[in-house]
Motif scaffolding. Structure first.
Motif, PDB file in Angstrom:
ATOM      1  N   GLU A  49     -22.597   4.199  38.090  1.00  0.00           N
ATOM      2  CA  GLU A  49     -22.201   3.278  36.627  1.00  0.00           C
ATOM      3  C   GLU A  49     -21.626   5.720  35.712  1.00  0.00           C
ATOM      4  N   VAL A  50     -20.191   5.783  36.422  1.00  0.00           N
ATOM      5  CA  VAL A  50     -20.019   7.009  35.585  1.00  0.00           C
ATOM      6  C   VAL A  50     -19.081   6.698  34.313  1.00  0.00           C
ATOM      7  N   THR A  51     -18.705   7.365  33.725  1.00  0.00           N
ATOM      8  CA  THR A  51     -18.166   7.239  32.747  1.00  0.00           C
ATOM      9  C   THR A  51     -17.517   9.324  32.559  1.00  0.00           C
ATOM     10  N   TYR A  52     -16.429   9.343  32.308  1.00  0.00           N
ATOM     11  CA  TYR A  52     -15.537  10.759  32.374  1.00  0.00           C
ATOM     12  C   TYR A  52     -15.122  11.256  30.373  1.00  0.00           C
ATOM     13  N   LYS A 111     -13.434   6.821  40.801  1.00  0.00           N
ATOM     14  CA  LYS A 111     -13.155   6.554  42.572  1.00  0.00           C
ATOM     15  C   LYS A 111     -14.027   7.435  43.724  1.00  0.00           C
ATOM     16  N   LEU A 112     -14.291   8.574  43.254  1.00  0.00           N
ATOM     17  CA  LEU A 112     -13.776   9.572  44.280  1.00  0.00           C
ATOM     18  C   LEU A 112     -15.008   9.547  43.847  1.00  0.00           C
ATOM     19  N   ALA A 113     -16.061   9.852  42.566  1.00  0.00           N
ATOM     20  CA  ALA A 113     -17.055  10.257  42.687  1.00  0.00           C
ATOM     21  C   ALA A 113     -18.143   9.448  42.700  1.00  0.00           C
ATOM     22  N   THR A 114     -17.859   8.278  43.012  1.00  0.00           N
ATOM     23  CA  THR A 114     -19.039   6.925  43.313  1.00  0.00           C
ATOM     24  C   THR A 114     -18.341   6.356  44.439  1.00  0.00           C
ATOM     25  N   SER A 115     -18.011   7.260  45.840  1.00  0.00           N
ATOM     26  CA  SER A 115     -17.281   6.986  46.468  1.00  0.00           C
ATOM     27  C   SER A 115     -18.707   7.249  47.781  1.00  0.00           C
ATOM     28  N   ALA A 116     -18.343   6.603  48.840  1.00  0.00           N
ATOM     29  CA  ALA A 116     -19.472   6.716  49.458  1.00  0.00           C
ATOM     30  C   ALA A 116     -19.617   8.410  50.032  1.00  0.00           C
ATOM     31  N   ALA A 156      -2.657   9.560  33.534  1.00  0.00           N
ATOM     32  CA  ALA A 156      -4.087  10.261  32.612  1.00  0.00           C
ATOM     33  C   ALA A 156      -5.055   9.501  33.800  1.00  0.00           C
ATOM     34  N   VAL A 157      -4.835   8.178  32.696  1.00  0.00           N
ATOM     35  CA  VAL A 157      -5.790   7.173  32.408  1.00  0.00           C
ATOM     36  C   VAL A 157      -5.285   7.058  34.576  1.00  0.00           C
ATOM     37  N   GLU A 158      -5.192   6.489  35.378  1.00  0.00           N
ATOM     38  CA  GLU A 158      -5.048   6.049  36.930  1.00  0.00           C
ATOM     39  C   GLU A 158      -4.886   7.362  37.737  1.00  0.00           C
ATOM     40  N   LEU A 159      -5.431   8.640  36.616  1.00  0.00           N
ATOM     41  CA  LEU A 159      -5.984  10.167  37.892  1.00  0.00           C
ATOM     42  C   LEU A 159      -7.344   9.871  37.688  1.00  0.00           C
ATOM     43  N   ILE A 160      -7.589   9.530  35.987  1.00  0.00           N
ATOM     44  CA  ILE A 160      -9.532   9.416  35.939  1.00  0.00           C
ATOM     45  C   ILE A 160     -10.170   8.472  36.455  1.00  0.00           C
ATOM     46  N   ASP A 161      -9.037   7.438  36.633  1.00  0.00           N
ATOM     47  CA  ASP A 161     -10.084   6.434  37.353  1.00  0.00           C
ATOM     48  C   ASP A 161     -10.359   6.767  38.649  1.00  0.00           C
ATOM     49  N   GLN A 162      -8.859   6.968  39.443  1.00  0.00           N
ATOM     50  CA  GLN A 162      -9.234   7.886  40.559  1.00  0.00           C
ATOM     51  C   GLN A 162     -10.195   8.846  41.222  1.00  0.00           C
ATOM     52  N   GLY A 172     -13.972  14.900  28.294  1.00  0.00           N
ATOM     53  CA  GLY A 172     -14.062  16.315  28.848  1.00  0.00           C
ATOM     54  C   GLY A 172     -13.589  17.140  29.895  1.00  0.00           C
ATOM     55  N   GLY A 173     -13.254  16.426  30.819  1.00  0.00           N
ATOM     56  CA  GLY A 173     -12.995  16.725  31.746  1.00  0.00           C
ATOM     57  C   GLY A 173     -13.965  16.852  32.627  1.00  0.00           C
ATOM     58  N   ARG A 174     -14.836  15.806  32.717  1.00  0.00           N
ATOM     59  CA  ARG A 174     -16.355  15.403  33.494  1.00  0.00           C
ATOM     60  C   ARG A 174     -16.468  14.486  33.510  1.00  0.00           C
ATOM     61  N   VAL A 175     -17.113  14.300  34.790  1.00  0.00           N
ATOM     62  CA  VAL A 175     -17.628  13.136  35.370  1.00  0.00           C
ATOM     63  C   VAL A 175     -19.324  12.896  34.882  1.00  0.00           C
ATOM     64  N   LEU A 176     -20.069  11.939  34.233  1.00  0.00           N
ATOM     65  CA  LEU A 176     -21.075  11.625  34.369  1.00  0.00           C
ATOM     66  C   LEU A 176     -21.728  10.042  34.204  1.00  0.00           C
ATOM     67  N   ALA A 177     -23.136  10.557  34.425  1.00  0.00           N
ATOM     68  CA  ALA A 177     -24.197   9.369  34.844  1.00  0.00           C
ATOM     69  C   ALA A 177     -25.447  10.066  34.925  1.00  0.00           C
ATOM     70  N   ASP A 178     -26.207   9.389  34.459  1.00  0.00           N
ATOM     71  CA  ASP A 178     -27.814   9.497  34.810  1.00  0.00           C
ATOM     72  C   ASP A 178     -27.623  10.689  34.151  1.00  0.00           C
ATOM     73  N   GLY A 179     -27.892  11.216  33.012  1.00  0.00           N
ATOM     74  CA  GLY A 179     -27.471  12.735  32.017  1.00  0.00           C
ATOM     75  C   GLY A 179     -26.697  13.986  33.255  1.00  0.00           C
ATOM     76  N   ARG A 180     -26.751  13.455  34.307  1.00  0.00           N
ATOM     77  CA  ARG A 180     -25.615  14.441  35.186  1.00  0.00           C
ATOM     78  C   ARG A 180     -24.559  14.593  34.662  1.00  0.00           C
ATOM     79  N   SER A 181     -24.024  15.752  34.768  1.00  0.00           N
ATOM     80  CA  SER A 181     -22.748  16.392  34.332  1.00  0.00           C
ATOM     81  C   SER A 181     -22.044  16.870  36.127  1.00  0.00           C
TER      82      SER A 181
END
Lengths: 317, 724
Positions: free
Chosen positions: B535-538, B522-527, B513-519, B540-549
């Motif tokens: 800079e994102v966090t994970y 990476k996917l979320a922040t890739s080009a 799970a840690v590895e999957l969330i890490d991936q 509840g099943g969501r990726v969050l940054a800057d008040g967006r998710s």
């Protein structure tokens, strides 16, 4: 199981005119056919025959196809019969098995059920494996050098205690016999288990009226609490008036090659005060003549204890 | 408390077990068994069978389905059928008849005539005790005989001789069999990709190893599928004769082949539990502190000598604080079917002996049996420096005694009408083990996740546990996680055996799970991705940054993916050098024995267990109460009757008794929950086996309390209690 022909005659006359093995609940026959112990070429399904009905107006009269559970739960049936039925087999089997079929059930001897082993009952003359083999569950009374297999029925023990009769029909007529006399001890011919003649069918079971049989009980001692055959059992009915035993009926199961009436115990009870001491004295002769086998030396003691317990519980009933 | 995810499928008959897989053109195989226990087959007349209706193949040692050695990485070599004319036990598979229908195969099999050059069979365990052999190897490679002696003590005999109070007795346990509800069976079919086999088994990848070596094909050409397993208990750890024969016959005949053992065949054509004889001598001071513990064990085994039931190594080696300890293990090879792992192998029969002996010592000391056990509570196995990682056995006893009403127990039982009533107790322990496991975790574009591994759920509840641990690790609701088990195409997921599955697969799930969330991050922040350069966090099943998710599903869809997968592995390692690991428990049993006819019936039971963190209380409770019922069964019912010929006299469920509902009272199961994160990050230890441990002794101890009769063998039956 070998291939066989199945027919379903629609009348008693039709059934008796055909040659074949009768199938009622099938809980013994089909079981043994699966094991290749019984290999009938023709099976007659008699379940549609009008051999039904429970009549308790003058004694108890059961059509041979009445199911064990239906008889057990009928309010007019003496407690010793209900109790013996309800401690038999499982709910599912009791829903299928008929009273007539129950009386015809075969022994549970493991060698009878395994075609790879000698068994005089299954294959006359082949020898008895149980006498030197696994015989803890086997009989100590009514045995012979040819066979020590126990009769497996519970309700037959209760019925024998109550002097039940059965009606046998054949293409040449009907006859009525006492159930006790119907069964045979093995002697030299263990393959002959009863007095049933070729082509005969049990059509009815009758228990003579015995009002004090309302005070009766069936004690079954076994290795688990349900769904297991008796190591030892006792059917008891007692007529106790003013603390004295006027009459008694006692029979035992799980210890003999047929349902075993204990007439001497009954004699020892009659006229005596209904006390534990009387019960113990009477039961002390219950196992007279017993021949224990290598693995059931405990059965004479257990038989006496079971009879005492049944008498105590019967006197409370 | 989560209900079994596969419960509805199972109770409505929709769960497809191995033998439920039927393909067009499937043939049916019926196994032929030997009817002597020792000798050589000199001839097999299969003429009638070959010409019987529907028969397409008859295979015997004379017309053989070639199988090589079967080897797996965990179990080493496993026996394969039909490769020899030698017969070593009654009921050994010696042939298979394959026909268009099951009935045709069975009827034809009945006609096979076998001629043997029969030799005398060695079948008596008790006769063999005097000449017992050294076993080849015991679990973990421990020496057969070992001592721990205090400074200045020369021998265990000296330590016992110096003990003020000694009890010294020998205990016997019966030969048993798992006989799980689902008989051993297999459906095998071959195609261009190789073999696919559907067969209930405890570890799909180990079965694939065994089949690939036996069949001489590459491991990649064998796929084993067993999403549902109808009970295993150790008896399906190895590939069965049904599995080998179905696979080999399907290849020979180029059609799918199904082989299902009959109930009677399961008793001899698979492996069961050894009979044991165990002498235990306990020496104590007047305060009940153990001075010496000697436990000499002998187990029966088949002539293949492939398994030894390690009763003293499984119990006395670790259970109590004693300055002096001596254990030994021998075996008696017999012409009986092989023996193998069966729920708590070693611990179950071993605990009957040790915990009966402890009860006898308590009586000799006139001490409460719980008090005796608490006075000998250990902080580490004798002679070892590695302390128990987490042990709360004393609390188990305290809570159990209170809940069970132990204070009301009299040293001589009490009467209730026509019945004698007694209470007994016993300690339960089972080692905290893990196997290496790899888990695959997948985020899907529909906002669900999948967690999969090749392990098996033989009714244990692992499938549900996998979903719960997956959901917790991925921080999403359990109903969004689909757990997948029972397929050798999945990453190897350990083994459902040794009470290891939850800790093994659960720990690997956390890593995956840690590895999957890490991936995902990476996917979320890739080009070109929605969170490029942020800079994102994970959570509840969501990726969050800057008040967006965004949910992971939305993210996958936004990046044009259907799924994202990672694997994680976990294995036992450094922790083994730092601590000793075990689950613990206290068993309480009340019995009644009829004054006259002496039937013993269990009236109350309570088990209090310290098994670390409990992931799903509902299925854990089922595991433990099921194990406790096994203990009642061992105490009062189960035992194979082996005849001098080697034939099993009671090889069916009419003769081999197990309890029915009427024998089992309400069972109390209570947990003291102390997550053991020294054992694994998950904090959970095993619950699969410890339930059975100690129960048979607690029953025997309760019977003694009720009747004053000490029975030193199981099963305890009416005749054991008549003389009083």
């Amino acid at each position: 199981m070998r291939p066989f022909e199945l027919t379903a005659p629609d009348s008693v006359e039709a059934a008796l005119s055909e040659q074949g093995t009768f199938l009622a609940g099938g809980t013994t026959l089909v079981d043994l056919m699966k094991l290749n112990v019984l290999t009938p070429q023709r099976v007659l399904d008699i379940n549609e025959l009008p051999l039904r009905g429970i009549d308790t107006s003058d004694g108890l009269r059961f059509g041979a196809l009445e199911r064990m559970n239906d008889i057990a739960h009928h309010p007019g049936v003496y407690p010793v019969i209900s109790s013996a039925l309800l401690q038999s087999a499982s709910q599912q089997l009791r829903n299928m098995a008929s009273i007539g079929g129950n009386l015809m059930q075969r022994t549970r001897c493991g060698y009878f059920r395994d075609v790879n082993t000698p068994c005089n009952k299954r294959k006359p003359g082949s020898g008895c494996s149980a006498i030197t083999g696994d015989n803890r569950m086997h009989a100590i009374l009514g045995t012979s050098d040819a066979c020590v297999a126990t009769h497996a029925s519970d309700v037959a023990v209760a019925l024998v205690a109550l002097d039940a009769q059965i009606t046998l029909a054949s293409s040449t007529g009907t006859r009525t016999v006492k159930l006790d006399g119907f069964y045979r001890v093995p002697g030299e011919t263990p393959e002959v288990e009863n007095d049933l003649r070729p082509g005969e069918l049990i059509t009815e079971v009758f228990v003579p009226k015995l009002d004090w049989a309302r005070h009766s009980t069936y004690v079954k001692v076994r290795d688990r609490q349900s769904y297991e055959f008796a190591l030892c059992s006792a059917a008891v009915a007692l007529d106790i008036q003013d603390g004295r035993i006027v009459d008694a009926r006692v029979a035992a199961g799980g210890v003999a090659t047929k349902p075993w009436r204990l007439a001497a115990v009954e004699d020892a009870l009659r006229g005596e005060p209904a006390t534990v001491r009387t019960f113990e004295q009477a039961a002390s002769i219950a196992a007279d003549g017993a021949k224990p086998l290598s693995a059931n030396a405990f059965k004479p003691s257990l038989l006496k204890r079971t009879v005492v317990r049944a008498l105590i519980e019967g006197s409370r009933a | 408390m989560t209900s079994r995810i596969d419960g509805p499928l199972k109770v409505t008959g929709q769960a497809k077990y191995g033998a439920d897989n039927l393909f067009p053109d499937t043939l049916h195989g019926y196994i032929v068994l030997s009817t002597v226990a020792n000798g050589e087959i000199t001839a097999m007349d299969v003429t009638a069978a070959k010409s019987a209706p529907g028969v397409v193949g008859v295979y015997t040692p004379f017309d053989v389905l070639k199988l090589d050695k079967a080897v797996s990485s965990v179990f080493g070599e496993t026996w394969v059928p039909l490769q020899t004319k030698e017969v070593a036990y009654y009921g050994q598979p010696i042939g298979v008849v394959v026909a268009e229908t099951y009935e045709q195969a069975r009827d034809a099999a009945m006609t096979v005539e076998v001629t043997y050059d029969e030799k005398p069979a060695v079948t008596s365990f008790t006769d063999g005790l005097a000449t017992a052999e050294e076993p080849p190897e015991i679990r973990g490679g421990a020496p057969n005989e070992m001592s721990v002696l205090a400074d200045g003590v020369e021998s265990i005999e000296d330590a016992l001789a110096a003990s003020p109070v000694v009890v010294d007795n020998t205990y016997f346990t019966a030969t048993q069999h798992h006989t799980p509800m689902e008989p051993h069976s297999a459906v095998a079919r071959w195609d261009a990709a190789g073999l696919t086999i559907y067969s209930g088994n405890q570890a799909a990848h180990l079965q694939a190893e065994e089949l690939s070596t036996a069949l001489g094909v590459d491991r990649s050409q064998v796929r084993c599928i067993n999403p549902f397993v109808g009970g295993a208990f150790g008896g399906k750890a190895r590939t069965s004769a049904a599995g080998f024969l179905a696979a080999a016959a399907a290849r020979a005949l180029d059609r799918p082949v199904k082989v299902v053992m009959s109930r009677e065949q399961v008793f001899t054509a698979t492996a069961g539990r050894a009979a044991t004889a165990q002498r235990i001598a306990l020496g104590a001071d007047k305060d009940g502190k153990l001075i010496a513990l000697r436990h000499d064990s002998v187990s029966s085994t088949g002539m293949d000598r492939s398994f030894v039931e390690p009763t003293s190594h499984g119990t006395s080696r670790e259970w109590y604080a004693t300055k002096n300890l001596h254990i030994s293990q021998k075996m008696v090879p017999l012409n009986i079917p092989p023996v193998t792992y069966m729920r708590a192998p070693g611990e179950a029969p071993g605990s009957f002996a040790l915990e009966s002996a402890m009860d006898e010592l308590a009586i000799a000391l006139n001490m409460d049996p719980i008090e005796l056990r608490l006075r000998n509570n250990s902080t580490a196995p004798p002679g070892k420096d590695l302390l128990w990682s987490s042990k709360h056995l004393d609390e188990c006893y305290q809570i159990g005694a209170m809940r069970f009403g132990w204070a009301n127990r009299s040293p001589h039982g009490h009467e209730d009408g026509d019945w004698l009533v007694g209470m007994g107790t016993a300690t339960a322990m089972f080692p905290g083990l893990r196997f290496p496991a790899t888990v695959r975790a997948t985020f899907k574009a529909d906002d669900t996740a999948e967690v999969g591994t090749g392990g098996a759920d033989p009714g244990t509840g692992l499938l549900t546990v996998l979903a719960l641990v997956g959901a917790e690790s991925l921080d999403i609701a359990p109903d969004r996680v689909t757990p997948v088990l029972g397929d050798s195409a999945l990453p190897p997921g350990g083994l459902s055996g040794g009470s290891t599955a939850t800790a093994s697969a659960g720990s690997a799930t956390m890593v995956a799970a840690v590895e999957l969330i890490d991936q995902l991050v990476k996917l979320a922040t890739s080009a070109g991705a929605p969170f490029e350069g942020l800079e994102v966090t994970y959570e509840g099943g969501r990726v969050l940054a800057d008040g967006r998710s965004m949910t992971f599903g939305e993210l996958l869809r936004a990046t044009g993916r259907t799924e994202l997968t990672a694997t994680g592995s976990s294995a036992p390692g450094e922790e083994l050098t730092k601590h000793s690991f075990s689950s613990f428990g206290a068993q309480f049993v009340e019995v009644k024995v009829h004054k006259l006819t002496r039937e013993a019936r269990v009236t109350r039971m309570l088990g209090v267990f310290d098994a670390g963190r409990i992931i799903n209380e509902k299925t854990a409770r089922s595991q433990l109460s099921g194990g406790m019922i096994w203990g009642v069964s061992a105490a009062l019912h189960e035992g194979i009757e082996i005849e001098p010929s080697g034939r099993f006299a009671n090889a069916d469920l009419a003769g081999y008794l197990v309890p029915v509902n009427a024998d089992i009272p309400d069972i109390g199961v209570h947990f003291v929950q102390y997550p053991d994160t020294l054992h694994s990050d998950l904090g959970a230890k095993g619950v699969g086996e410890i339930g059975v441990v100690g129960v048979a002794a607690a029953v025997a101890n309760a019977i003694h309390n009720a009747t004053g009769i000490r029975v030193r063998h199981i099963p305890i039956r009416i005749e054991d209690l008549l003389d009083s």
